[in-house]
Design an enzyme around this catalytic site. Structure first.
Site, short mmCIF file in Angstrom:
data_model
loop_
_atom_site.label_atom_id
_atom_site.label_comp_id
_atom_site.label_asym_id
_atom_site.label_seq_id
_atom_site.Cartn_x
_atom_site.Cartn_y
_atom_site.Cartn_z
N ASP A 16 34.99 47.67 13.38
CA ASP A 16 35.59 47.08 12.32
C ASP A 16 36.84 46.41 12.69
O ASP A 16 37.18 46.51 13.70
CB ASP A 16 36.19 48.43 11.70
CG ASP A 16 36.80 48.39 10.12
OD1 ASP A 16 36.35 47.30 9.80
OD2 ASP A 16 37.46 49.36 9.70
N GLY A 17 37.13 45.68 11.67
CA GLY A 17 38.27 44.56 11.92
C GLY A 17 38.09 42.99 11.93
O GLY A 17 38.94 42.38 12.23
N ARG A 67 40.08 41.30 9.24
CA ARG A 67 41.40 41.10 9.73
C ARG A 67 41.80 40.25 10.70
O ARG A 67 42.81 39.50 10.78
CB ARG A 67 41.90 42.49 9.52
CG ARG A 67 42.44 43.12 8.48
CD ARG A 67 42.55 44.76 8.64
NE ARG A 67 41.33 45.48 8.77
CZ ARG A 67 41.09 46.56 9.13
NH1 ARG A 67 42.45 47.43 9.33
NH2 ARG A 67 39.87 47.21 9.07
N GLU A 93 27.22 50.63 1.73
CA GLU A 93 28.48 50.08 0.92
C GLU A 93 28.58 48.60 1.07
O GLU A 93 29.11 48.04 0.37
CB GLU A 93 29.49 51.00 1.10
CG GLU A 93 29.54 52.52 0.60
CD GLU A 93 28.68 53.51 1.72
OE1 GLU A 93 28.46 53.05 2.65
OE2 GLU A 93 28.35 54.62 1.03
N ASN A 94 28.19 48.22 2.44
CA ASN A 94 28.97 46.92 2.68
C ASN A 94 27.68 45.72 1.79
O ASN A 94 28.59 44.79 1.71
CB ASN A 94 28.45 46.55 4.22
CG ASN A 94 29.46 47.06 5.06
OD1 ASN A 94 29.22 47.24 6.29
ND2 ASN A 94 30.73 47.30 4.77
N ARG A 98 38.74 56.90 9.60
CA ARG A 98 37.66 57.62 8.62
C ARG A 98 36.60 57.14 9.19
O ARG A 98 36.20 56.27 10.16
CB ARG A 98 37.78 57.00 7.41
CG ARG A 98 37.90 55.50 7.12
CD ARG A 98 38.13 55.18 5.75
NE ARG A 98 38.19 53.69 5.53
CZ ARG A 98 39.27 53.21 5.20
NH1 ARG A 98 40.42 53.77 4.97
NH2 ARG A 98 39.51 51.83 5.13
C1 IPE Z 1 32.52 50.56 8.34
O1 IPE Z 1 33.44 49.35 8.05
C2 IPE Z 1 31.31 50.01 8.37
C3 IPE Z 1 30.90 49.06 9.44
C4 IPE Z 1 31.48 49.01 10.67
C5 IPE Z 1 29.64 48.79 9.25
P1 IPE Z 1 34.19 48.97 6.68
O2 IPE Z 1 35.02 47.96 6.87
O3 IPE Z 1 32.90 49.02 5.90
O4 IPE Z 1 34.78 50.57 6.22
P2 IPE Z 1 35.92 50.81 5.15
O5 IPE Z 1 35.39 50.17 3.83
O6 IPE Z 1 37.15 50.36 5.71
O7 IPE Z 1 36.05 52.38 5.16
C1 IPE Z 2 33.30 44.98 10.10
O1 IPE Z 2 34.63 44.30 9.93
C2 IPE Z 2 32.25 44.49 10.07
C3 IPE Z 2 31.43 45.06 8.68
C4 IPE Z 2 31.85 46.04 8.19
C5 IPE Z 2 30.04 44.32 8.41
P1 IPE Z 2 35.08 44.06 8.53
O2 IPE Z 2 34.33 42.97 7.93
O3 IPE Z 2 35.03 45.15 7.86
O4 IPE Z 2 36.75 43.62 8.81
P2 IPE Z 2 38.01 44.03 8.00
O5 IPE Z 2 37.69 45.82 7.92
O6 IPE Z 2 37.88 43.58 6.60
O7 IPE Z 2 39.05 43.68 8.98
MG MG Z 3 36.34 46.92 7.63
#
Ligand code: IPE
Ligand code: IPE
Ligand code: MG
Length: 255
Positions: free
Chosen positions: A20-21, A24, A67-68, A194
């Site tokens: 994740d991240g 950001r 959810e993505n 989480r």
């Molecule tokens: C969790 O990250 C899913 C993956 C890393 C694939 P999200 O960015 O979707 O999670 P939330 O929405 O912050 O909980």
């Molecule tokens: C994780 O990074 C990748 C996926 C969930 C597909 P994010 O895209 O969720 O990055 P943030 O959480 O918005 O920084």
């Molecule tokens: Mg994320």
């Protein structure tokens, strides 16, 4: 790389990562979110290669949640493109390094070309024995549980299994993760506290490691830190400290 006291005989058998991240990371640099996803692939390569070198047998990567799918169309489209490209480029490397690829999740929601590339990579690598990389794509822990309940209920209804015989083993054997051990270590980058619908049933005694590092910055050094921290933990599995003589992994935990 200097492993600074990492005990190779006490490595986790299965590491799971919520990557994740990316968004950001990109925003902090004034770039679009997609650039973060693009950079994240180098971190995937780093953890796969390091796991392979260390001899960690299972690595699961949460790449895309159900959810993505709710994200803006352009972002989903770009992620699917990056995934397809990653799979095509990495397949020969997986063959060279003896890596078996597995996919979990509702893969039939993936765009057909991505699904084809995924299935090709899974099939090509199915006999590899060096390590297993599990990609969670369009995965949802609750979905996995719902489908398990449907399958077990069907078997019970057809008389293939008695209700009294349903136990933890039966349930685990009907989850998508049936062929892989429960994770010993779950890493989440970007500091969120989480699970975001990743493994739910599979992590009763998994050690959690949450780091503020954003996924594109999570490379060998950060991975090593997580593994060292894992080795500092005392896994009690409900017992007292004095009772613990067993190794770090949950193999044969209470069975
Ligand atoms: C969790 O990250 C899913 C993956 C890393 C694939 P999200 O960015 O979707 O999670 P939330 O929405 O912050 O909980
Ligand atoms: C994780 O990074 C990748 C996926 C969930 C597909 P994010 O895209 O969720 O990055 P943030 O959480 O918005 O920084
Ligand atoms: Mg994320």
């Amino acid at each position: 790389m200097n492993l600074r006291g990492l005990d190779k005989s006490r490595l986790p058998r299965h590491v799971a990562i919520i990557m994740d991240g990316n968004g950001r990371w990109a925003r902090l640099r004034g770039k679009g979110r997609i650039e973060g996803h693009r950079r994240g692939r180098a971190s995937v390569r780093a953890v796969v290669e390091m796991s392979r070198k260390l001899g960690i047998p299972y690595l699961s990567l949460y790449a895309f949640s159900t959810e993505n799918w709710l994200r803006p169309k352009e972002e989903v489209h770009a992620l699917m493109g990056l995934l397809e490209h990653y799979l095509a480029v990495e397949q020969p490397k997986m063959m060279r390094h003896g890596i078996r690829l597995l996919a979990i999740g509702d893969k039939y929601r993936l765009p057909p070309p991505v699904l084809r590339t995924l299935e090709r990579a899974v099939k090509a690598t199915q006999k590899n024995q060096g390590m297993t990389v599990v990609l969670a794509l369009s995965y949802s822990g609750r979905d996995d549980i719902v489908r398990m309940v449907q399958a077990v209920a069907r078997e019970a209804k057809e008389g293939a299994c008695a209700i009294e015989d349903i136990n933890e083993e039966v349930i685990s054997a009907h989850m998508e993760t049936r062929s892989i051990p429960d994770p010993d270590l779950l890493i989440r980058t970007s500091g969120e506290m989480r699970i975001s619908n990743f493994f739910l049933w599979q992590i009763p005694y998994t050690e959690l490691y949450i780091t503020p590092t954003l996924w594109p910055d999570f490379r060998e050094e950060e991975y090593l830190q997580a593994l060292l921290e894992f080795q500092r933990r005392r896994r009690r599995f409900g017992r007292t400290d004095e009772q613990i003589t067993q190794p770090l992994c949950s193999v044969g935990r209470n069975r």
